[in-house]
Design a protein around this motif. Structure first.
Motif, PDB file in Angstrom:
ATOM      1  N   PRO A 150       1.029  -1.282   0.090  1.00  0.00           N
ATOM      2  CA  PRO A 150       0.167   0.097  -0.174  1.00  0.00           C
ATOM      3  C   PRO A 150       0.881   1.260  -0.052  1.00  0.00           C
ATOM      4  O   PRO A 150       1.876   1.381   0.804  1.00  0.00           O
ATOM      5  N   HIS A 205       1.144   5.182   0.690  1.00  0.00           N
ATOM      6  CA  HIS A 205       0.444   6.263   1.143  1.00  0.00           C
ATOM      7  C   HIS A 205       0.409   7.516   0.142  1.00  0.00           C
ATOM      8  O   HIS A 205       1.182   7.761  -0.675  1.00  0.00           O
ATOM      9  N   MET A 239     -13.893   8.780  -2.082  1.00  0.00           N
ATOM     10  CA  MET A 239     -14.112   7.544  -0.911  1.00  0.00           C
ATOM     11  C   MET A 239     -14.872   6.367  -1.366  1.00  0.00           C
ATOM     12  O   MET A 239     -15.998   6.735  -2.063  1.00  0.00           O
ATOM     13  N   LEU A 298     -23.411  -0.840   5.959  1.00  0.00           N
ATOM     14  CA  LEU A 298     -24.239  -0.413   6.783  1.00  0.00           C
ATOM     15  C   LEU A 298     -25.542  -0.870   6.470  1.00  0.00           C
ATOM     16  O   LEU A 298     -26.359  -1.222   7.426  1.00  0.00           O
ATOM     17  N   SER A 349     -40.751 -20.244  27.722  1.00  0.00           N
ATOM     18  CA  SER A 349     -39.299 -20.746  27.985  1.00  0.00           C
ATOM     19  C   SER A 349     -38.602 -19.992  29.209  1.00  0.00           C
ATOM     20  O   SER A 349     -38.673 -18.822  29.351  1.00  0.00           O
ATOM     21  N   SER A 350     -38.159 -20.682  30.276  1.00  0.00           N
ATOM     22  CA  SER A 350     -37.973 -20.172  31.622  1.00  0.00           C
ATOM     23  C   SER A 350     -38.784 -19.330  32.111  1.00  0.00           C
ATOM     24  O   SER A 350     -38.160 -18.241  32.735  1.00  0.00           O
ATOM     25  N   LYS A 359     -40.073 -16.649  30.788  1.00  0.00           N
ATOM     26  CA  LYS A 359     -39.873 -15.378  30.350  1.00  0.00           C
ATOM     27  C   LYS A 359     -41.021 -15.161  29.471  1.00  0.00           C
ATOM     28  O   LYS A 359     -41.891 -15.960  29.022  1.00  0.00           O
ATOM     29  N   SER A 408     -39.294 -11.308  24.399  1.00  0.00           N
ATOM     30  CA  SER A 408     -38.480 -10.796  25.629  1.00  0.00           C
ATOM     31  C   SER A 408     -37.205 -10.446  24.741  1.00  0.00           C
ATOM     32  O   SER A 408     -36.442 -11.169  24.481  1.00  0.00           O
ATOM     33  N   PRO A 439     -34.353  -9.363  25.774  1.00  0.00           N
ATOM     34  CA  PRO A 439     -32.931  -9.592  26.385  1.00  0.00           C
ATOM     35  C   PRO A 439     -32.813 -10.792  25.664  1.00  0.00           C
ATOM     36  O   PRO A 439     -31.299 -11.117  25.201  1.00  0.00           O
ATOM     37  N   ALA A 440     -33.376 -11.805  25.708  1.00  0.00           N
ATOM     38  CA  ALA A 440     -33.032 -13.218  25.095  1.00  0.00           C
ATOM     39  C   ALA A 440     -32.775 -12.963  23.662  1.00  0.00           C
ATOM     40  O   ALA A 440     -32.093 -13.923  23.081  1.00  0.00           O
ATOM     41  N   VAL A 466     -31.426 -10.426  21.773  1.00  0.00           N
ATOM     42  CA  VAL A 466     -30.261  -9.418  21.650  1.00  0.00           C
ATOM     43  C   VAL A 466     -29.201 -10.218  20.939  1.00  0.00           C
ATOM     44  O   VAL A 466     -28.560  -9.536  20.048  1.00  0.00           O
ATOM     45  N   PRO A 467     -28.699 -11.354  21.322  1.00  0.00           N
ATOM     46  CA  PRO A 467     -27.593 -11.883  20.856  1.00  0.00           C
ATOM     47  C   PRO A 467     -27.778 -12.252  19.348  1.00  0.00           C
ATOM     48  O   PRO A 467     -26.930 -12.131  18.589  1.00  0.00           O
ATOM     49  N   PHE A 512     -27.600  -9.059  17.433  1.00  0.00           N
ATOM     50  CA  PHE A 512     -25.999  -8.777  17.272  1.00  0.00           C
ATOM     51  C   PHE A 512     -25.388  -9.658  16.009  1.00  0.00           C
ATOM     52  O   PHE A 512     -24.807  -9.284  15.297  1.00  0.00           O
TER      53      PHE A 512
END
Lengths: 414, 427
Positions: free
Chosen positions: A55, A57, A67, A75, A101-102, A104, A108, A110-111, A113-114, A117
């Motif tokens: 590369p 500069h 760009m 995105l 389940s459990s 909940k 729900s 929080p369950a 979110v994984p 992500f």
């Protein structure tokens, strides 16, 4: 600097056979390449590129490269992944196949979110990789520069600049003069590649096809399982989860003297939130006497009444009937069988029930009465009171007169 | 503290006399102003003065008012300022560990920020001394209750003696490590074999990083997690670390902007370096959210009372609002705010987010510490304690760093990697 050395004989023969792809200038230093790039950039060329072993500069500025659009692709893909993750989980968990389940809620966050992500990252990565390939016009199995032996040094110690003949500003003599003015060590013609196939290697294509078909196999099994019946025991893909080292309900446990696996509360203790001090609310009594009023927490609102009606419909109506006459579906069926063992459910409109204190009715609902089982374990406390509130409304509905109807509506009844 | 330092050996040799009023008389053959000069004295006097007065006011309020409320306000501010100092030490260690080249021109400023470690030890005294004297206003485990089964079993770790021993280890190690990198870096300025010193520092940085990770984790547990001694979260140290890194980079960017305003490092530190600091701010904003959520989700899913009560406190009353503010202010907004490279490459926008992150990071510390009061409302009545503690510690932090900066170059001029750092460009 060495003088520009023109085509060596071997390559010029090929050039004669195929049309010109472009002009290739070779430089010894990055400085020369950057200076040349600025000239080519200022001349307004569009279809041209530089090739360096590492590369450099400042080369993007010298070439006037804008760009990259890649971040926007990434995105967009990331947001697409997030959207898919949200709608997939929302649809499967909260709409299409509700499954507790459990303890909940069905939906729900929080369950989930994984997965939000993971899918965001996965599609972002796809966007970055495949977007980069697409923006670079890759893969390119054949390129005219591959036939240039000198060009191999672009991965070693030389710097190259190629202007394509396809560029609208390309003019063989003028462009040649422009490149010569940048003092390349070698200035070379690059013929089009008419010998190498521009197709992907067939081995790679077959491998991709085989992999693609193999990827469908699990789906084929799923489709088969959905359409066919089988006596074979289920497949235990994860034995550790199917046979967990834990006690099931009602199982024996020899650790304890009484052999019970479920443990009663330790004497003298109360679980969190289970104190139930409110005698009126939990026992239907005031100072040890059946309460004649509803607990203050259970207000006679339309919302509570609707809830009571709904719960009544679920838990009471199968026997007592939707209007409380004791003619529910279960009762009707049992009477129809006429086996003699069936004790008909109570008609809720009898006088002794109309004047019975609500606290006593609450006790009957909670612990059962005569043949009826207790519903205390099944229906939450507040719901039992709301059911009774609805029952009171049912009873009242049989004791009405014209005076109960608002004046405005009386005419319609006459 | 910084005023105990003697003039560095290298500079003393070259100047051959006591430090004069003009701190930068010698010629730096560098083509840029790499001395802080008189501005350092001003920082020491003004911000140091303001800081000292403010901190004394805070201590005064603490002696006259409620000890527990004072200690909680003090601890909140302390956790905040300590995270920045630890972040600086971590950053310097990391640059040596990975043989980073882009950051060489910034390294000395990072080293100077880490020179606040002795100050951090002194600032910890108002927390350590009452604890050592058996006052349990802050840490209930100080008073051992043998009837509390769980606390009885935790007592071998949670007792005053072992707490004091650990404090000595933490502050001793941090001070020694930061001092070592600073001294060696200064020696490199005069060295004939600067490359050899780089190798030496890199060799120290590897075990240094391991011990830094361990001390940071245990310090976060000791100072913050044991406020609720029954509660435990194995990821807690990482959570504190995430906040430390993101707020250090924010403070770092702001200090560099201030230095350039003073006329120092104007040509050496470029948009490219700010861009990289912005990337670190962005990355560790995500990391903070990732760790914070990881801690929350496991506790939420398992739903065991001895773990969930910690969150239950923070989801009750006004704390619920603060929890939501943290989620949005410490993750969602800076995530989208710092996403674009144009924002990271613009000093004004980067500066805005740097200030923002430092503020929400303080709220994060507030959120960790103050719910231990078990009140539904935010303890806004302690705002005077909160503000004086923060202003005091921040002022002293700047003064300590400036004192160390007085007589030294702001760039490790002899580091062989320096040209690469100066010419550094983001692709």
């Amino acid at each position: 600097m060495a003088k520009p050395k023109h085509n060596d004989s071997h390559e010029s023969e090929e050039a004669g056979e195929a049309p010109l792809h472009g002009l290739l200038a070779e430089y010894d230093t990055t400085g020369d390449l950057i200076a040349a790039s600025k000239k080519v950039r200022d001349a307004g060329f569009e279809k041209w590129d530089t090739f360096t072993p590492f590369p450099v500069h400042g080369i993007d500025g010298a070439m006037g490269i804008k760009m990259t659009k890649l971040p926007w692709i990434v995105l967009a893909m990331g947001l697409t992944g997030l959207t898919i993750a949200i709608s997939l989980q929302w649809w499967t968990n909260a709409v299409d196949y509700k499954f507790i389940s459990s303890g909940k809620p069905f939906w729900s966050i929080p369950a989930n979110v994984p997965i939000f992500f993971e899918l965001t990252v996965l599609l972002s990565a796809f966007g970055a990789l495949f977007g980069m390939l697409a923006l670079n016009n890759l893969p390119q199995p054949a390129h005219p520069l591959d036939l240039k032996k000198r060009f191999a040094r672009a991965t070693d110690d030389k710097f190259f600049l190629l202007i394509q003949a396809a560029d609208t500003r390309f003019d063989e003599t003028e462009t040649r003069a422009l490149l010569e003015s940048t003092h390349p060590t070698v200035l070379d013609e690059v013929p089009e590649d008419r010998t190498t196939s521009n197709k992907l290697p067939s081995g790679l294509v077959y491998a991709l096809i085989v992999l693609g078909v193999a990827a469908l196999v699990p789906f084929a099994f799923i489709a088969k399982a959905r359409a066919a019946k089988s006596d074979a025991p289920r497949i235990h893909a994860m034995g550790d989860m199917d046979w967990q080292l834990k006690y099931q309900a009602q199982q024996e446990n020899t650790i304890f003297a009484d052999g019970r696996q479920e443990r009663p509360d330790v004497p003298g203790t109360v679980a969190v939130g289970e104190l139930r001090e409110d005698e009126h609310l939990y026992q239907g009594k005031e100072n040890g006497v059946w309460a004649r009023t509803f607990p203050p927490a259970i207000e006679p609102t339309a919302e509570n009444m609707t809830r009571g009606k709904e719960r009544f419909g679920i838990y009471c109506a199968p026997c007592h009937g939707m209007s409380g006459n004791g003619d529910g579906a279960v009762a009707t069926r049992a009477m129809g069988l006429a086996e003699g063992t069936w004790i008909p459910p109570t008609n809720l409109h009898q006088d002794y029930l109309r004047f019975m204190p609500v606290g006593q009715i609450f006790d009957s609902v909670t612990h059962g009465v005569r043949n009826m089982a207790g519903y205390g374990q099944l229906v939450p406390t507040e719901d039992r009171w709301k059911i009774i509130m609805y029952v009171r409304a049912l009873q009242r509905s049989r004791q009405t007169s014209i005076a109960d109807v608002p004046e405005a509506d009386r005419a319609s009844l006459k | 503290m910084a005023d105990e330092k003697k003039p560095t050996k290298g500079d003393g040799d070259k100047e051959g006399k006591e430090p004069s009023k003009k701190p930068a008389p010698e010629q730096d053959d560098f083509g840029d102003n790499i001395r802080l000069g008189a501005a350092a004295d001003n920082v020491v006097k003004i911000t140091g003065g303001i800081g000292a007065v403010s901190l004394l006011a805070c201590l005064g309020l603490g002696f006259t008012g409620d000890t527990k409320r004072f200690l909680l306000s003090y601890l909140t501010a302390y956790a905040w300022i300590l995270s920045i100092a630890i972040g600086a030490l971590w950053w310097v260690t990391l640059q040596h560990l990975v043989n980073a080249k882009w950051s060489i021109v910034l390294r000395r400023v990072g080293e100077l920020m880490a020179q606040t470690m002795p100050l951090m030890a002194i600032l910890a005294l108002p927390i350590i001394i009452p604890t050592a004297m058996g006052n349990d206003a802050l840490y209930s485990w100080v008073q051992h209750d043998p009837t509390d089964h769980m606390m009885h079993h935790k007592a071998p770790y949670l007792n005053v003696t072992s707490f004091l021993v650990r404090c000595v280890i933490y502050f001793g190690f941090w001070a020694v490590l930061s001092r070592y990198f600073f001294k060696t870096s200064l020696a490199q300025d005069q060295s004939k074999e600067p490359q050899a010193l780089n190798g030496k520092m890199q060799a120290v940085s590897a075990p240094g990083m391991i011990f830094l990770a361990l001390t940071l984790t245990f310090a976060a547990i000791d100072f913050l997690m044991t406020l609720e001694p029954a509660w435990f979260s194995t990821i807690f140290g990482v959570y504190y670390f995430a906040g430390a890194v993101v707020s250090f980079h924010s403070m770092f960017a702001l200090i560099l902007m201030w230095l350039q305003k003073q006329g120092a490092l104007k040509k050496s530190v470029t948009t490219e370096h700010y861009h990289d600091l912005g990337k670190m701010m962005f990355a560790f904003t995500v990391f903070w959210a990732y760790i914070g959520f990881s801690q929350f989700m496991l506790i939420w899913y398992a739903n065991i009372p001895e773990e969930t009560f910690w969150y239950k406190l923070r989801f009750a009353g006004d704390w619920k609002v603060l929890s939501a503010v943290l989620l949005v202010g410490n993750f969602v907004l800076p995530f989208f705010g710092l996403l674009s490279r144009h924002i990271k490459r613009n000093r004004k926008t980067l500066g805005f987010w740097a200030v923002w992150i430092l503020v929400v990071h303080y709220l994060d510390m507030y959120w960790l510490v103050k719910p231990v009061l078990h009140e539904d409302k935010l303890p806004t009545g302690d705002i005077l304690l909160d503000v004086t503690a923060v202003v005091g510690m921040l002022g002293l932090f700047f003064a300590a760093a400036a004192m160390a900066a007085k007589k030294v170059r702001l760039v490790p001029v002899k580091d062989p990697r320096l040209p690469k750092s100066l010419a550094f460009e983001n692709f």
